[in-house]
Design an enzyme around this catalytic site. Structure first.
Site, PDB file in Angstrom:
ATOM      1  N   LYS A  13      53.400  20.866  22.609  1.00  0.00           N
ATOM      2  CA  LYS A  13      51.928  20.839  22.547  1.00  0.00           C
ATOM      3  C   LYS A  13      51.396  21.772  21.458  1.00  0.00           C
ATOM      4  CE  LYS A  13      51.251  22.128  26.855  1.00  0.00           C
ATOM      5  NZ  LYS A  13      52.628  22.260  27.375  1.00  0.00           N
ATOM      6  N   ARG A  88      44.950  22.588  33.430  1.00  0.00           N
ATOM      7  CA  ARG A  88      46.267  22.497  34.062  1.00  0.00           C
ATOM      8  C   ARG A  88      46.152  22.200  35.543  1.00  0.00           C
ATOM      9  NH1 ARG A  88      49.092  25.962  30.056  1.00  0.00           N
ATOM     10  NH2 ARG A  88      51.304  26.056  30.504  1.00  0.00           N
ATOM     11  N   ARG A 127      63.338  28.596  21.191  1.00  0.00           N
ATOM     12  CA  ARG A 127      62.159  28.765  20.347  1.00  0.00           C
ATOM     13  C   ARG A 127      61.765  30.229  20.103  1.00  0.00           C
ATOM     14  NH1 ARG A 127      57.400  26.006  24.029  1.00  0.00           N
ATOM     15  NH2 ARG A 127      57.232  27.678  25.554  1.00  0.00           N
ATOM     16  N   ARG A 161      59.231  34.496  23.709  1.00  0.00           N
ATOM     17  CA  ARG A 161      58.332  34.734  24.837  1.00  0.00           C
ATOM     18  C   ARG A 161      59.076  35.292  26.053  1.00  0.00           C
ATOM     19  NH1 ARG A 161      54.420  29.552  25.370  1.00  0.00           N
ATOM     20  NH2 ARG A 161      54.863  30.041  27.545  1.00  0.00           N
ATOM     21  N   ARG A 172      57.823  27.370  35.762  1.00  0.00           N
ATOM     22  CA  ARG A 172      56.807  26.688  34.943  1.00  0.00           C
ATOM     23  C   ARG A 172      56.895  25.173  35.113  1.00  0.00           C
ATOM     24  NH1 ARG A 172      58.278  29.282  29.514  1.00  0.00           N
ATOM     25  NH2 ARG A 172      56.663  27.971  28.593  1.00  0.00           N
TER      26      ARG A 172
HETATM   27  P1  AMP Z   1      51.515  28.115  27.680  1.00  0.00           P
HETATM   28  O1  AMP Z   1      51.626  28.924  26.437  1.00  0.00           O
HETATM   29  O2  AMP Z   1      50.452  27.073  27.609  1.00  0.00           O
HETATM   30  O3  AMP Z   1      52.838  27.551  28.132  1.00  0.00           O
HETATM   31  O4  AMP Z   1      51.054  29.122  28.847  1.00  0.00           O
HETATM   32  C1  AMP Z   1      51.836  30.248  29.192  1.00  0.00           C
HETATM   33  C2  AMP Z   1      51.442  30.757  30.568  1.00  0.00           C
HETATM   34  O5  AMP Z   1      50.066  31.130  30.571  1.00  0.00           O
HETATM   35  C3  AMP Z   1      51.570  29.743  31.693  1.00  0.00           C
HETATM   36  O6  AMP Z   1      52.894  29.658  32.214  1.00  0.00           O
HETATM   37  C4  AMP Z   1      50.581  30.311  32.704  1.00  0.00           C
HETATM   38  O7  AMP Z   1      51.113  31.455  33.360  1.00  0.00           O
HETATM   39  C5  AMP Z   1      49.446  30.800  31.808  1.00  0.00           C
HETATM   40  N1  AMP Z   1      48.446  29.726  31.529  1.00  0.00           N
HETATM   41  C6  AMP Z   1      48.149  29.169  30.322  1.00  0.00           C
HETATM   42  N2  AMP Z   1      47.183  28.243  30.434  1.00  0.00           N
HETATM   43  C7  AMP Z   1      46.874  28.203  31.751  1.00  0.00           C
HETATM   44  C8  AMP Z   1      45.968  27.420  32.512  1.00  0.00           C
HETATM   45  N3  AMP Z   1      45.175  26.491  31.933  1.00  0.00           N
HETATM   46  N4  AMP Z   1      45.921  27.631  33.856  1.00  0.00           N
HETATM   47  C9  AMP Z   1      46.687  28.564  34.454  1.00  0.00           C
HETATM   48  N5  AMP Z   1      47.581  29.325  33.796  1.00  0.00           N
HETATM   49  C10 AMP Z   1      47.677  29.149  32.454  1.00  0.00           C
END
Ligand code: AMP
Length: 216
Positions: A13, A88, A127, A161, A172
């Site tokens: 994404k 989400r 990554r 990360r 996740r």
């Molecule tokens: P991402 O970089 O989008 O994979 O997000 C990393 C982490 O941030 C996720 O595993 C969640 O802990 C938190 N996070 C990001 N976006 C959201 C969202 N829209 N709702 C809830 N938690 C989020």
């Protein structure tokens, strides 16, 4: 254009959002990036979400919604926005609709990037990103052209990360299946959803997304 990118962890994404942002002149808003920035800055919000993120769980809806509504107000969504990692949950999707309609806007398209689980695990495990400019790379799928040097800015420091470890990755995926996947039928029923095959090359996936955006 208001666009949402949906897909499980590792689906690409962030990579695709960066490309579509450039080709369409949209503002790329990633809730994950915003939260990571909050953690890095040591803010109150960062302190609140750090442990949740490292464990691979979702941050509570009210925290996320407040953050994104503020950001949309700051950037103005009128020039077009690409939302990466938000919404989400169904509650977040409803909150998005509400805040857009208050501005006389609506969601135009939801793109689902579909990939298989084993590939996602492999992608996540490899990554890393440039610490200086944030450009994303992968050990095998998208290495830097010169070893140890960022193609984009010449930086030599890279980050992985903290939630890219096996336990957090499992959590996740579980969060995606339980809380985010229900958004697929939700958006399909509204006629907004288009699926693309995320198993193809990065260029091919970008081309598929562009096609889906151009189709009525
Ligand atoms: P991402 O970089 O989008 O994979 O997000 C990393 C982490 O941030 C996720 O595993 C969640 O802990 C938190 N996070 C990001 N976006 C959201 C969202 N829209 N709702 C809830 N938690 C989020």
């Amino acid at each position: 254009m208001i666009l949402v990118l949906l897909g499980p962890p590792g689906a690409g994404k962030g990579t695709q959002a960066q490309r579509i942002q450039e080709s369409r002149g949209l503002t790329h808003l990633s809730t994950g990036d915003m939260l990571r920035a909050a953690v890095a800055s040591g803010s109150g919000l960062g302190g609140k979400v750090k442990g949740i993120m490292e464990a691979g769980h979702l941050v509570p809806d009210d925290v996320i919604v407040e953050m994104i509504v503020d950001r949309l107000a700051e950037h103005g969504s009128e020039g077009g926005v690409i939302l990466d990692g938000f919404p989400r949950t169904t509650a977040q999707a409803r909150a998005l609709e509400k805040t857009l309609s208050q501005r006389g806007l609506k969601l135009d398209r939801v793109i689902q990037i579909a990939v298989d689980t084993d590939t996602m695990v492999q992608r996540i495990a490899g990554r890393f990103a440039c610490e200086d400019c944030g450009a994303g790379y992968h050990d095998t799928n998208q290495p830097t052209k010169a070893a140890g040097v960022c193609d984009n800015c010449g930086g030599i420091r890279f980050l992985r990360r903290p939630d890219d470890n096996p336990k957090a990755v499992r959590a996740r995926f579980e969060a995606y299946e339980a809380q985010t996947a229900p958004l697929l039928p939700y958006y399909r029923s509204q006629g907004l959803l288009r699926g693309v095959d995320g198993m193809r090359t990065i260029d091919d996936v970008t081309a598929e997304i562009e096609k889906a955006l151009d189709a009525a």
